[in-house]
Design an enzyme around this catalytic site. Structure first.
Site, PDB file in Angstrom:
ATOM      1  N   ASP A 189      60.775 -32.707  41.189  1.00  0.00           N
ATOM      2  CA  ASP A 189      60.169 -32.044  42.350  1.00  0.00           C
ATOM      3  C   ASP A 189      60.000 -33.008  43.522  1.00  0.00           C
ATOM      4  O   ASP A 189      60.372 -32.715  44.653  1.00  0.00           O
ATOM      5  CB  ASP A 189      58.796 -31.468  41.985  1.00  0.00           C
ATOM      6  CG  ASP A 189      58.899 -30.459  40.857  1.00  0.00           C
ATOM      7  OD1 ASP A 189      60.024 -30.072  40.505  1.00  0.00           O
ATOM      8  OD2 ASP A 189      57.846 -30.058  40.334  1.00  0.00           O
TER       9      ASP A 189
ATOM     10  N   GLU B 234      66.379 -27.105  33.757  1.00  0.00           N
ATOM     11  CA  GLU B 234      64.923 -26.903  33.715  1.00  0.00           C
ATOM     12  C   GLU B 234      64.358 -27.557  32.469  1.00  0.00           C
ATOM     13  O   GLU B 234      64.924 -27.415  31.370  1.00  0.00           O
ATOM     14  CB  GLU B 234      64.645 -25.396  33.720  1.00  0.00           C
ATOM     15  CG  GLU B 234      63.420 -24.985  34.485  1.00  0.00           C
ATOM     16  CD  GLU B 234      63.534 -25.223  35.994  1.00  0.00           C
ATOM     17  OE1 GLU B 234      63.111 -26.295  36.467  1.00  0.00           O
ATOM     18  OE2 GLU B 234      64.052 -24.328  36.688  1.00  0.00           O
TER      19      GLU B 234
END
Ligand code: GLA
Length: 409
Positions: free
Chosen positions: A192, A53
């Site tokens: 993404d 992340e």
């Protein structure tokens, strides 16, 4: 890392999800809005991220997968080649714009993504004329599963088909990222959009954001499922702080580069030993941000090994370790997410848990034993309601294929 270039085919794919009703609704609404049937149907999914992340825009490693929740677009040519009309079924809203005027001041919210996609195609010299569209989504909004990438990539897929554009799947992801940078203005990495386009059923995909090589990996734990717990909070900090984090990382790179007399392009090139050596010249924040990114990349690499070994315990521990680093060093968590991870940690059916996505709200990703999912959800829902007065939204997801064209129902 080996480049396994398997492009999502341009042949129609059969939907294997819970989407037929969503699909039917989109097609039906198209007929209502525009008095004819659409020419193209396309879909693109949201994503989960097992680990990695805030590493993508630091040329680091991520380990996401596409999920069985998607955004569906129905598209047809507009009678006026200059005009686009896009109807958002879920919101009951329509935008109309001239293809020659993509000024972002004329819209907001979801409309920005639409304009951004058309602008992305134009700046890359793809020829787009006026179109009419209806879309709807089963990707929960603002929950950290990348509804925006699903929206961008679904429209890009549909335009590629309708206008017969010669665009590689990987380029679709990059065009989606361009749209996000230039319209809503979030300086996101590629994770993404990449997962939304390149995802594969039952597999995660490890993307190296330095050289864009990637590697698919089977998810090895048949007795566990990915349970997302949507905190239903979205703190307003999310997009502004995202860009601040990105800047802090770049500052850390610059300062360490100067001190070392080298020109490091990103945190990916900097070792923990170098970071420690130069701690004095960094602000506390710069040091902590870099610390998270360097350790998170190491966790992704280790996670890949543990997945191959099927080492349940380590897979779970790495997820928790990622959360603590996001909370304490990267400072992108919030009390609600920390609470949910703590609940997960205390539940015997949960292997691992962490916040997922940009942070400051959204959801946690939890690896939960199949037989204990119901118990975990009910316990956590009750505790969360009691502590925060907010209703939790649980979402159990499966790993699914990335974006594609849908055959007509
Ligand atoms: C958002 C961005 C991604 C990534 C994550 C954090 O989802 O769009 O590019 O940076 O945050 O990992």
């Amino acid at each position: 890392m080996n480049q396994q270039n398997q492009s999502p085919s341009r042949n129609p794919i059969k939907m294997n999800m819970h989407t037929p009703s969503l699909l039917d609704r989109v097609v039906e609404e198209f007929k209502i809005q525009f008095n004819r049937t659409p020419l193209v149907l396309a879909q693109a999914p949201g994503r989960i991220n097992l680990i990695g992340e805030h590493t993508d825009y630091n040329e680091g490693l991520v380990l996401p997968g596409a999920i069985d929740r998607n955004t569906i677009f129905a598209l047809g040519f507009s009678p006026d080649a200059q005009i686009c009309e896009v109807h958002a079924l879920d919101m009951g809203e329509m935008i109309r714009f001239d293809i020659g005027d993509l000024n972002k001041m004329q819209t907001e919210g979801w409309g920005l993504y639409i304009l951004g996609v058309v602008a992305a195609l134009q700046q890359a010299d793809y020829e787009v004329r006026g179109f009419q569209a209806v879309f709807a989504s089963s990707v929960p909004l603002g929950s950290g599963v990348s509804s925006s990438a699903a929206l961008e990539c679904s429209l890009l897929m549909a335009c590629r088909e309708l206008f017969d554009l010669d665009i590689e799947p990987f380029e679709i992801a990059k065009l989606g990222q361009w749209a996000e940078h230039h319209y809503p203005g979030v300086l996101c990495g590629l994770m993404d959009q990449f997962s939304s386009v390149m995802g594969r059923k039952d597999q995660l995909v490890c993307l190296d954001c330095r050289d864009l090589s990637y590697q698919y990996i089977d998810f090895p734990l048949p007795d566990y499922r990915f349970v997302l717990l949507n905190s239903n909070v979205k703190h307003s900090l999310s997009s502004s702080e995202y860009n601040v984090r990105k800047r802090e990382c770049q500052e850390a790179v610059q300062l360490i580069s100067q001190a070392e007399g080298e020109n490091f392009p990103s945190l990916r090139e900097i070792t923990m030993a170098q970071l420690e050596k130069h701690q004095r010249i960094l602000s506390r924040k710069q040091y902590l941000r870099a610390h998270h990114v360097i350790t998170e990349n190491a966790r992704v690499m280790q996670m890949m090994q543990e997945l191959v070994r099927g080492n349940e315990e380590m897979i779970g521990s790495l997820m928790f370790a990622s959360h603590y680093s996001l909370r304490d060093a990267y400072e992108v968590s919030c009390p609600e997410l920390d609470f949910l991870v703590m609940q997960a940690e205390n539940h015997p059916g949960v292997l691992g848990s962490r916040m997922m996505g940009g942070g400051f709200g959204g959801c946690t990703i939890n690896l939960v034993e199949v037989d204990r999912i119901a118990d975990f959800i009910s316990q956590t829902t009750e505790a969360y309601l009691e502590s925060y007065g907010i209703q939790l939204t649980p979402i159990t997801v499966k790993l699914a294929d990335g974006a594609g064209i849908i055959s007509f129902p």
